[in-house]
Scaffold this motif. Structure first.
Motif, short mmCIF file in Angstrom:
data_model
loop_
_atom_site.label_atom_id
_atom_site.label_comp_id
_atom_site.label_asym_id
_atom_site.label_seq_id
_atom_site.Cartn_x
_atom_site.Cartn_y
_atom_site.Cartn_z
N LYS A 295 0.82 -1.22 0.00
CA LYS A 295 0.00 0.00 0.00
C LYS A 295 0.85 1.26 0.00
N SER A 296 1.80 1.30 0.94
CA SER A 296 2.59 2.53 1.10
C SER A 296 3.50 2.74 -0.12
N PHE A 297 3.92 1.62 -0.71
CA PHE A 297 4.76 1.67 -1.90
C PHE A 297 3.97 2.30 -3.06
N PRO B 199 2.02 8.59 9.46
CA PRO B 199 2.02 7.98 10.79
C PRO B 199 3.14 6.97 11.03
N ASN B 200 3.82 6.53 9.97
CA ASN B 200 4.84 5.48 10.14
C ASN B 200 6.24 5.90 9.73
N GLY B 201 6.42 7.13 9.39
CA GLY B 201 7.74 7.57 8.93
C GLY B 201 8.08 7.03 7.55
N ASP B 202 7.07 6.57 6.78
CA ASP B 202 7.32 6.02 5.46
C ASP B 202 7.79 7.08 4.46
N PHE B 203 7.49 8.35 4.78
CA PHE B 203 7.78 9.40 3.81
C PHE B 203 8.87 10.36 4.27
N LEU C 292 -3.20 10.44 3.89
CA LEU C 292 -3.19 9.84 5.22
C LEU C 292 -3.09 8.33 5.14
N ASP C 293 -1.95 7.79 5.55
CA ASP C 293 -1.76 6.34 5.62
C ASP C 293 -2.35 5.87 6.97
N GLU C 294 -2.67 4.60 7.08
CA GLU C 294 -3.29 4.05 8.29
C GLU C 294 -4.52 4.88 8.68
N ALA C 295 -5.34 5.20 7.67
CA ALA C 295 -6.44 6.14 7.88
C ALA C 295 -7.46 5.67 8.93
#
Ligand code: ATP
Ligand code: MG
Length: 509
Positions: free
Chosen positions: A58-60, A82-86, A375-378
């Motif tokens: 998803k985040s990819f 929320p996860n530091g993915d970006f 927004l990830d993990e919405a």
């Protein structure tokens, strides 16, 4: 990029692509656009939702989508991360093109996973450079990096309901206090003579203290003077129809700041806001007990001591085109919700202001660009069942954007593993949809129902969703007529988050 020309977001590869495992043994030197799944950029004018189970890419995919939006449009992206993915989205993943390998060698036939990209490293670097120039990460992480800006919030952007519950015994009084203080802070922040050596909030707070410590009769006299001075200033305000008078008003304000006198500050500040504010000011001073005012400033002090309050507002022109809000750098849940509350209020108010301004002019002069709020993990921020008052308030803000954001140019891009835990109202407003791998057939049915795709996706396709490998999915909704199975093309910037390394923690046996 040529102005006004149709552009496409290249998000993935079609199943029939030459790079499908089935075809990979056949020779084809380089993929071309015919193999790609392309979303017309203008189709991003709806809210978007991406649903899939954990680890499915998803985040990819989200990363790829954001890269494409940034390169192929003039839109802004505000990533609530929320996860530091970006955290590293400004950096290009050089490994993707490393060892001079030809692009397709990056595709692993055995696993069926590929980090395929079309352009060369140089080509991408050239496209990404202007984006990086307009990038900021708002964070409180330690140690700091060069592109870091402190993640702080401006008091007037917090809604009072966030600070105290509606059933609070002084909620009405506090509401008036907050409204007035908000205007006062905003006014002083806009004041040309305001220097930053002491922050505005502390300044006003100290003036209030000063007023409180005064003997009663002196204070009554002051309030009387406030009424008179206010009256005078009100008169001068009425005459502000040209720049000369504006300058006059500015000088009244400047004098008030110089003298540092409470009464000058309040009367001129309130007066400059207009009669209505003058009335509000009098109302606050004459009607409220010191307990209320103290309780109000007590709230401010609490958040000041937590180090989350900014000294002044961010002007809308200070907003960068690509902004990452580093939520993990705020350790406390309540403060995270507060940050979201403040950011969403600010975005909403700015967008409404721009809309009002644009409506005064003809369509050809409307140069507004969309803002994508990502927004990830919405499901954690827009849950169907909020666990606290704070969550309910933030969800309400997202609901407003989902329902009315379109005309103001605000669009949501939401990513979640649990469509059933995401708020129905918000979900139903999402026109663009993507589904990646899901755990079970029953979850697939649930998600398809929640996304309103019952009639779109047939049952033999539903089985495929359970067997998808990471990075494969279905695009549907406004994006595409019907639906299309696709393989997500490579995210070309560095993923901030990371999985555990199997080769480290497993043992040969
Ligand atoms: N299309 C793809 N090609 C190759 N690798 C991929 C692809 N999509 C994802 N991956 C890899 O799979 C792993 C998991 O992807 P990602 O973190 O995007 O999943 P996720 O669904 O967001 O997971 P989580 O729910 O844990 O956040 C990552 O290491 C990523 O690099
Ligand atoms: Mg993820």
């Amino acid at each position: 990029m040529q102005e006004g020309v149709d552009t496409f977001l290249d998000v993935g590869w079609t199943v029939d692509s030459q790079f499908h495992p089935k075809f990979c043994s056949q020779s084809k030197e380089k993929p071309d656009y015919l193999d790609m799944v392309r979303i017309p950029t203008k189709k991003m004018d709806k809210h978007t939702v991406i649903i899939a189970q954990s680890g499915s890419g998803k985040s990819f995919f989200l990363g790829r989508l954001i890269e494409e939006i940034m390169i192929k449009s003039k839109a802004r992206c505000l990533i609530l991360d929320p996860n530091g993915d970006f955290r590293k989205i400004n950096e290009i993943d050089r490994e993707l093109w490393s060892s001079n390998q030809v692009l397709r060698e990056k595709y692993d036939i055995k696993t069926g996973m590929g980090k395929l990209t079309l352009e060369s490293e140089d080509e991408y670097a050239k496209n990404w450079k202007p984006v990086v120039d307009e990038f900021v990460i708002k964070t409180n992480r330690v140690p700091k990096e060069a592109e870091d800006e402190e993640l702080k919030i401006w008091w007037p952007t917090i809604s009072l309901e966030f600070l105290i519950p509606n059933e609070h015994p002084r909620s009405t009084e506090m509401f008036h206090c907050h409204n007035w203080a908000k205007e006062l802070f905003t006014q002083f922040a806009a004041h040309p003579n305001n220097t930053n050596e002491e922050d505005i909030i502390s300044k006003v707070k100290n003036y209030f203290k000063e007023l409180q410590e005064m003997p009663d009769e002196e204070r009554v006299k002051m309030i009387e003077k406030l009424r008179m001075d206010g009256g005078k200033a009100d008169e001068s305000l009425k005459t502000i129809t040209n720049d000369k008078n504006r300058t006059k008003l500015r000088s009244i304000l400047r004098d008030a700041f110089k003298s540092g006198s409470l009464i000058d500050l309040i009367s001129s500040g309130a007066a400059s806001l207009g009669n209505e504010s003058m009335e509000k000011a009098k109302f606050v001073f004459e009607s409220y007990s010191w307990e209320t005012v103290n309780a109000y400033f007590g709230l401010i002090e609490r958040y000041q001591s937590l180090g989350i309050l900014a000294k002044g507002p961010t002007s809308s022109k200070d907003h960068k085109r690509l902004e990452v809000i580093d939520l993990p750098s705020i350790k406390n849940n309540e403060l995270r919700a507060l940050v979201l509350n403040s950011i969403l209020t600010e975005e909403w108010e700015n967008a409404v202001k721009k809309w009002e301004e644009a409506m005064k002019h003809p369509r050809e002069e409307d140069h507004r660009v969309p803002t994508f709020i990502v927004l990830d993990e919405a499901h954690n921020f827009i849950p169907s069942n909020p666990r606290s008052r704070h969550e309910t308030i933030v969800r309400e803000q997202f609901r407003t954007i989902a329902a009315e954001g379109r005309k103001f140019g605000l669009f949501l891009i939401l990513v979640s593993q649990r469509a059933d835990k995401l708020d129905d109202l918000v979900l139903s407003e999402c026109g663009n949809k993507a589904i990646l791998r899901l755990d079970s057939k029953s979850m697939v049915d649930k998600v398809i129902k929640a996304l309103g795709l019952d009639f779109e996706i047939e049952s033999n396709e539903r089985d495929k969703i359970v067997n998808f490998k990471a990075g494969r999915g279905i695009l549907t909704g406004n994006w595409i007529t019907g639906y299309e199975v696709f393989y997500c093309a490579a995210r070309r910037t560095i993923e901030g988050g990371r999985n555990l390394e199997y080769k480290y923690w497993t043992r040969p046996f």
